[in-house]
Structure formats: structure tokens, C-alpha cells
Design a protein around this motif. Structure first.
Motif, mmCIF file in Angstrom:
data_model
loop_
_atom_site.group_PDB
_atom_site.id
_atom_site.type_symbol
_atom_site.label_atom_id
_atom_site.label_comp_id
_atom_site.label_asym_id
_atom_site.label_seq_id
_atom_site.Cartn_x
_atom_site.Cartn_y
_atom_site.Cartn_z
ATOM 1 N N VAL A 104 12.145 -32.738 14.412
ATOM 2 C CA VAL A 104 13.385 -32.873 13.518
ATOM 3 C C VAL A 104 13.502 -31.559 12.612
ATOM 4 N N PRO A 105 14.361 -30.762 12.681
ATOM 5 C CA PRO A 105 14.406 -29.369 12.129
ATOM 6 C C PRO A 105 13.926 -29.415 10.506
ATOM 7 N N ALA A 106 14.057 -30.528 9.820
ATOM 8 C CA ALA A 106 13.378 -30.554 8.513
ATOM 9 C C ALA A 106 12.120 -30.623 8.439
ATOM 10 N N LEU A 125 17.108 -45.599 -0.023
ATOM 11 C CA LEU A 125 15.632 -45.738 -0.178
ATOM 12 C C LEU A 125 14.867 -46.689 0.813
ATOM 13 N N ALA A 126 15.631 -47.884 0.986
ATOM 14 C CA ALA A 126 15.258 -48.914 2.159
ATOM 15 C C ALA A 126 15.130 -48.075 3.499
ATOM 16 N N ALA A 127 16.092 -47.212 3.711
ATOM 17 C CA ALA A 127 16.210 -46.467 5.050
ATOM 18 C C ALA A 127 14.866 -45.460 5.110
ATOM 19 N N ARG A 128 14.697 -44.912 3.980
ATOM 20 C CA ARG A 128 13.633 -43.733 3.969
ATOM 21 C C ARG A 128 12.197 -44.584 4.285
ATOM 22 N N GLY A 136 17.199 -35.920 7.273
ATOM 23 C CA GLY A 136 17.080 -36.508 8.552
ATOM 24 C C GLY A 136 18.265 -36.348 9.416
ATOM 25 N N ILE A 137 19.398 -36.183 9.049
ATOM 26 C CA ILE A 137 20.501 -36.307 10.065
ATOM 27 C C ILE A 137 20.702 -34.875 10.759
ATOM 28 N N CYS A 146 17.945 -21.306 16.335
ATOM 29 C CA CYS A 146 19.593 -21.121 17.195
ATOM 30 C C CYS A 146 20.398 -21.526 15.950
ATOM 31 N N ARG A 147 19.980 -22.081 14.995
ATOM 32 C CA ARG A 147 21.015 -22.599 13.907
ATOM 33 C C ARG A 147 21.978 -23.668 14.280
ATOM 34 N N ARG A 148 21.502 -24.304 15.153
ATOM 35 C CA ARG A 148 22.508 -25.631 15.325
ATOM 36 C C ARG A 148 22.123 -26.847 14.339
ATOM 37 N N CYS A 149 21.072 -26.821 13.884
ATOM 38 C CA CYS A 149 20.900 -27.640 12.618
ATOM 39 C C CYS A 149 21.514 -27.184 11.433
ATOM 40 N N THR A 150 21.500 -25.940 11.202
ATOM 41 C CA THR A 150 22.270 -25.280 10.212
ATOM 42 C C THR A 150 23.749 -25.850 10.145
ATOM 43 N N VAL A 151 24.444 -25.830 10.962
ATOM 44 C CA VAL A 151 25.813 -26.097 11.054
ATOM 45 C C VAL A 151 26.101 -27.370 10.869
ATOM 46 N N ASN A 152 25.076 -28.157 11.474
ATOM 47 C CA ASN A 152 24.996 -29.639 11.194
ATOM 48 C C ASN A 152 24.412 -30.262 9.872
ATOM 49 N N CYS A 153 23.825 -29.415 9.189
ATOM 50 C CA CYS A 153 23.174 -30.087 7.788
ATOM 51 C C CYS A 153 24.142 -29.801 6.835
ATOM 52 N N PRO A 154 24.525 -31.128 6.153
ATOM 53 C CA PRO A 154 25.368 -31.277 5.152
ATOM 54 C C PRO A 154 25.202 -30.237 3.802
ATOM 55 N N MET A 155 24.112 -30.003 3.649
ATOM 56 C CA MET A 155 23.652 -29.043 2.666
ATOM 57 C C MET A 155 23.653 -27.586 3.176
#
Ligand code: SF4
Ligand code: SF4
Lengths: 440, 211
Positions: free
Chosen positions: A54-56, B122-125, A36-37, A105-114
Motif C-alpha cells: 500500500v503506497p501509504a 473507525l470500525a473499518a480501520r 488506504g484507498i 510513478c505518482r499513480r498513487c498521488t493522482v489517486n489520493c484524495p488528499m
């Protein structure tokens, strides 16, 4: 919108998805850990912070289908992994998710740790919806109109040439030279310039081609490609083919795309992938060409003719998806006296909310104007009077945001600013009136 | 070795085999799919982009999102460091008694912190409405299971009597790995690779831009 029974629909969805799943899409579907970040990287979420933005959350919609169709656990215990069976109702609900709530726009992509490419996932949803007859009517019509323009070219060509002749007169008046031309179908020209509908994408470029003595030809077609917004690669390829054929027929060295985000990204990056090879000509944006002219000293500019404070909106397609980051700054630093960056900017810039075909869809204008709030805040914070943007869709959206949120700014393209600052030989400036009223 | 210890060890080995075979299946599947990088002339360097994606691009200060969610991100990093420590404990467990006590203590401390970080995640989730809206049951279960795996590894490295419990938890975790959310450990590499190629080739990543 055709209704079909679920078995048939499931079969169709499976086939369509199977065709689309390459390594990149599979990675995007499999890698998200639902942390969710990415939430605040999306302008929709910033404007209206709810879970649906949320993008996800959006990408999960396709994952729910994907898991039900391809994941063994999803088939045995759908509730465990959130798999959902394909149904008309569920596909209908995706229309807003993919066509109104994401500008890819891919702003979420550049901000996704994965590095999850949510835009790719949304594109796959659009593709699925288009193939099952659910795409917005307007996008369908615009894509068809582009194809029909080629098919009926012999009937509309005369009218087009008449319009261009009128523009040519304007150009002559502007540059004070009766020999100035807007060439069309110029065999052997070095550049094929592909504009958009509207004189504002032709006239400033014509002035600059004239001023630099460039050998060019105006394309018979428009750069816009609505097949891309539909996620319909065969149609998008067909629309691109018209330009490829024209460039090949004229033997140009280069195709220059007007200031348009998606049209540039399409022709520069996406289309060669559809054709499976690089084009035999170079593809550049007018922005790159203008920056090069300035760097090489081919344009004499007087920045004092653009004295008002100017800020620049980086189009997501040009900056984040195409790497055109420094070129607009080269231009602005040369043609205005007070250039102010927005924060954040460049590849980190917020989307204006008008991309991915949204400005063409009046049924979603409320969502679009709402999603533009972060951009409005960014612009206001600069205190600038002029917002320059190198994308027609962005300019359209920024213009509407300007009215809706009473920003009191003027929205224009880079080429217009350059023409305003242009000094022709012997100190002449183009025309009596500037192309836009951007000077004081 | 008692029957319980032997059975737990066999279960752990079976789990490891399932995990390795399962991950290999996912890797093989991914390589069976076409990878379409841009064929157009590059504006930057795809290889530099990939390098960035796996290194600096993961740094917490590099992205607006991770700067904003620094605590959550570092909690995740700590959790994953704990997982690595637990895997080291798993592989080294037959020789646990001959490992230097200071190394054992360090592994236990890292795993313990990692496990706690997992439980906090997990708690945050459970607690955050955005996360609740995007989470599946698998998400909760996977984080709980892996946290348990990490915490029991801390116990196992300190006390040999806890090893059978650790083996049983490991067996369940490893068997589950290729089927649930944990399999992102395989896909992560493909995703970051695609990210690096895309943004590197197009010259979006600063360090990968052509001059
Ligand atoms: S897209 Fe990336 S940042 Fe967003 S929830 Fe998924 S893994 Fe996290
Ligand atoms: S691609 Fe852009 S609009 Fe779509 S979810 Fe990501 S940040 Fe939001």
C-alpha cells in the motif's frame, strides 16, 4: 555499508531530513490520513495485494522517522503516533522499501484524495539512504560513470567519434545519401540531440533529422541521470551540467532528449529547479518534435508499412509527470494502421515496473518482474503484436516481461515506428530493411 | 448558568483558543518552509491546476481510487460534513435557543449521520488488514474523538442540557487538534495546492493543459 552509533546516526538523519523538508515534502508527510484507498493504484499492490505494498505503508516508514525527530508527540510518546528511532537496522530495511518497492510513478498521488505525493517521500528516503552509504552499488557506479565520462572526455572522445562514424555509414546506407551526417560538436546547430547509450536511440532519430532537414548536433553525453534515482541532487545537477555546458557552448536553441522518461523529466522539469532558473534553451522530447513534424506535414508517412496492431505504453515520467499525453497519439495515428489503447491509459496508465532505476538493479529483478503483472495483463487485453514505448527503461522492462510472461509481442520505440513508415522524397523509403521488423 | 455549565464553557473557549493558535502555528511553519514550484516554462496552467485540485479533483467520480472505494469515500465525505455541522453548532451554541427549530433539526440530522459515518470508519480501520497495518494509535483515537464530538453536537443542538457535555468533548477535541492526526485539516490545503501546481504547470491535468 558503514555502521554508526545511533546518536550519531540520529543526528545525521535529522540534519539530512531538515535540509530536505520543504513545503511540498512537509505537506506529503503531514497530510496522509491513512485511509488506504490508494492501495489499488499501485502496480505492486495490484500484482501482490499485501499491506506492505500500500503506497501509504511505504511513506509511513519515513513518517516514523520524521515523527521521532520533529513531532513533539512523537518525542514524548513515540508509540502513540508510531514514531521509530533511527537505527542502522531500520535504515537498512528501507533499502528494499524505497529502491525495490516503489518506482516513484505518482499513480498513487493522482489517486489520493488528499494529493499526498508519496513519490516525493520515497525520494527523500532514497536521499537519506544514499547519504548514509546505503544506496545500491550499481546506481552509484552508473552515476559516477556519467561524471567520469566528462572528466575523461579527451580520452574517450576519439573512440566515440569512431563509433559515430560507423553509425553515420549505416545512416547513409539507410537513406541512400552519401552526404547524410551525424554531426557532433556542430557549432551553431539549432538542436542538441541527447541520446542514450545504444544505436537504437541515435539511428532512427538521425534518419528523421535527415528527412526533415533539421540542423542538429549529437551530444557527447548520454541523457540518463542516475543521480536522480539516488535522490542525490548535487550529483544529478553535476550530471546535467555537462549537457547544459555543451548546449551553451554550441549555442543551440533547443535540447531534444531521446525517448527516455526520466531523462526528459529531469532536464525539462527538475533540473531548472536545481539551477534556480529556466535554461536559455528550450527542452523537448523527441516525441514532441516528431509530433510537431507530423502536424506541420514535414514527414511523409505511409502507415500501411506498420500494419500490425500496436498498443502504446505511456511512460509514467512522460505522461503522468510531464504531460506528454497527446503527442504520442498524434504520432501513432499517423504511422500505424491499427493503434489500440490500453486500459487505463495516458496519465492513468499503470507503471510497467521498470522505472526509478529498477531495471539497472539485478538484485531486485524478482520484485520488478512481479510488479509488471498488471502491465502484462493490460498489454494482453489489447491483443496487439507490438508495444510501443517512449522510454528506454520501460522498453527494457517490457522486453523482459515479454520473455518472462511469454507475451509474444515486439517492443519498440516511437521513432522506430515513424522511420518504418517514412517515405523519403521521390517515394524512397529508408533502407532495404526496416529499422525493426514491424511490417508485414 | 451553573458552575458546571460555566466551567464547561470556559474549557470549550480554552480549547478553541488552543486549536486556533495551534493551527496558526502550523500555517506559519509551513510558510516558513521554501516552496519550490517548477521554474521551467509551463506546459499547462498552475492556477487552473490548483482550481481543479480544490474542486472537480475532489469529486468521487474523478479518480479510479474513489470510484473503486465509493462507499468508503462517501462515508468520509459524510463524516467531514458532520464535522462542519458540529463546528457550526459549537459556534452558534450560545444562541442555540433562538435558532429556528427546523435548522436545529437539520444540523442534528447531519451531525448524527456524520458521527455514525465516523464510527463506521473507525470500525473499518479495526476490521481491514490494510488499514490496521498503516494505522497508528493516534488514528484510532482521533477518529473516535471527532466522532464523539460530532455526535454530542447533535445532542447539544436538540437538548440544551447536553451542551456542557458537548463543550467538554469539544474542549478535548480542540486541544488535541494541533497535536494529533486531526491537524491534517491544515495541511490538506497545502497538499492539494502543491498537487494542483505540480500537475497543472506540467499540463497533466486535462483542464489545465495548454492548447
Ligand atoms: S496516501 Fe492518500 S489515499 Fe493513501 S492512505 Fe494517505 S491519504 Fe489515503
Ligand atoms: S509512486 Fe507508484 S510505485 Fe510508488 S507507491 Fe505510488 S503507485 Fe506505488
Amino acid at each position: 555499508m558503514g555502521k554508526s552509533d545511533n546518536t550519531e546516526l540520529t543526528k545525521k538523519a535529522r540534519e539530512l531530513l531538515r535540509k530536505q523538508v520543504d513545503r511540498k515534502l512537509a505537506a506529503a508527510l503531514e497530510t496522509c490520513v491513512r485511509c488506504g484507498i490508494c492501495a489499488e493504484s499501485c502496480h505492486y499492490y495490484v500484482a501482490d495485494p499485501r499491506p506492505e505494498h500500500v503506497p501509504a505503508y511505504r511513506a509511513e516508514k519515513l513518517r516514523q522517522i520524521y515523527r521521532g525527530l520533529f513531532d513533539p508527540i512523537g518525542r514524548i510518546a513515540p508509540g502513540w503516533v508510531g514514531a521509530v528511532p533511527v537505527s542502522d537496522q531500520m535504515l537498512d530495511s528501507l533499502v528494499e522499501t524505497s529502491f525495490a518497492s516503489c518506482t516513484m510513478c505518482r499513480r498513487c498521488t493522482v489517486n489520493c484524495p488528499m494529493g499526498v505525493d508519496n513519490a516525493l517521500v520515497v525520494r527523500a528516503i532514497r536521499s537519506l539512504l544514499t547519504a548514509t552509504g546505503r544506496a545500491p552499488e550499481m546506481l552509484e557506479q552508473l552515476a559516477e560513470a556519467a561524471i567520469m565520462r566528462e572528466e575523461g572526455l579527451e580520452y574517450i572522445k576519439d573512440l566515440f567519434l569512431e563509433q559515430i562514424a560507423e553509425l553515420e555509414n549505416e545512416l547513409r546506407e539507410k537513406v541512400g545519401d552519401l552526404k547524410a551526417r551525424i554531426p557532433v560538436e556542430e557549432q551553431g546547430a539549432e538542436i542538441l540531440y541527447v541520446a542514450l547509450s545504444g544505436a537504437h536511440t541515435i539511428l532512427p532519430a538521425s534518419v528523421l533529422f535527415y528527412a526533415t532537414g533539421t540542423s542538429w548536433s549529437l551530444s557527447l553525453f548520454e541523457a540518463a541521470n542516475y543521480g536522480v534515482f539516488l535522490g542525490d541532487t548535487p550529483r544529478a545537477k553535476r550530471i546535467t551540467q555537462r549537457i547544459v555546458d555543451e548546449a551553451t557552448r554550441l549555442g543551440v536553441k533547443e535540447v531534444v532528449v531521446s525517448e527516455c522518461g526520466h531523462a526528459y523529466t529531469t532536464l525539462r522539469w527538475e533540473a531548472p529547479n536545481w539551477f534556480g532558473k529556466p535554461f536559455p534553451f528550450r527542452v523537448r522530447s523527441l516525441v514532441e518534435v516528431m509530433a510537431e513534424w507530423i502536424e506541420k506535414g514535414k514527414l511523409k508517412l505511409d502507415p500501411t508499412r506498420n500494419r500490425l496492431a500496436v498498443t502504446y505504453h505511456d511512460s509514467c515520467n512522460l505522461a503522468r509527470n510531464s504531460g506528454l499525453i497527446e503527442e504520442p497519439r498524434t504520432i501513432l495515428n499517423a504511422c500505424v494502421t491499427d493503434f489500440r489503447e490500453m486500459t487505463p491509459n495516458k496519465q492513468h496508465n499503470y507503471c510497467c515496473g521498470g522505472g526509478a532505476g529498477l531495471v539497472a538493479l539485478p538484485e531486485f529483478s524478482e520484485q520488478r518482474l512481479n510488479a509488471g503483472k498488471p502491465k502484462v495483463k493490460q498489454i494482453k487485453a489489447t491483443g496487439a503484436s507490438i508495444v510501443a514505448a517512449s522510454c528506454d527503461n520501460c522498453r527494457h522492462q517490457l522486453g523482459e516481461l515479454n520473455e518472462h510472461y511469454e507475451m509474444g509481442v515486439e517492443v519498440i520505440g516511437l521513432a522506430e515506428l515513424v522511420v518504418n513508415a517514412l517515405v523519403l522524397d521521390k517515394g524512397r523509403v529508408p533502407g532495404k530493411e526496416p529499422v525493426v521488423a514491424a511490417t508485414v | 448558568m451553573s458552575t458546571v455549565e460555566t466551567s464547561a464553557a470556559i474549557a470549550a473557549i480554552v480549547g478553541a483558543v488552543v486549536a486556533v493558535v495551534g493551527c496558526a502555528w502550523h500555517v506559519r511553519w509551513m510558510f516558513s518552509l521554501p516552496f519550490k514550484g517548477d521554474v521551467a516554462t509551463a506546459k499547462g496552467s498552475a492556477s487552473k491546476g490548483v482550481m481543479y485540485a480544490y474542486t472537480l479533483g475532489m469529486a468521487p467520480w474523478e479518480k479510479e481510487s474513489t470510484r473503486r472505494h465509493m462507499v468508503g469515500y462517501l462515508r468520509g465525505v459524510l463524516f467531514h460534513v458532520g464535522i462542519f455541522a458540529a463546528l457550526v453548532v459549537f459556534v452558534a451554541s450560545p444562541w442555540a435557543t433562538v435558532i429556528w427549530p427546523s435548522v436545529r433539526l437539520l444540523l442534528a440530522a447531519v451531525a448524527c449521520l456524520g458521527g455514525i459515518a465516523g464510527l463506521l470508519g473507525l470500525a473499518a480501520r479495526f476490521g481491514e488488514h490494510n488499514l490496521r497495518a498503516i494505522s497508528t494509535k493516534d488514528d484510532y483515537f482521533a477518529v473516535a474523538l471527532v466522532s464523539l464530538f460530532v455526535l454530542t453536537s447533535a445532542l447539544a443542538v436538540l437538548s440544551p442540557s447536553a451542551v456542557p457535555v458537548f463543550y467538554v468533548v469539544s474542549a478535548v477535541t480542540l486541544v488535541y487538534l494541533p497535536f494529533g492526526k486531526v491537524r491534517h485539516c491544515v495541511y490538506f490545503f497545502f497538499s492539494r495546492f502543491a498537487f494542483g501546481v505540480f500537475f497543472g504547470h506540467r499540463g497533466v491535468i486535462e483542464g489545465a493543459r495548454s492548447q
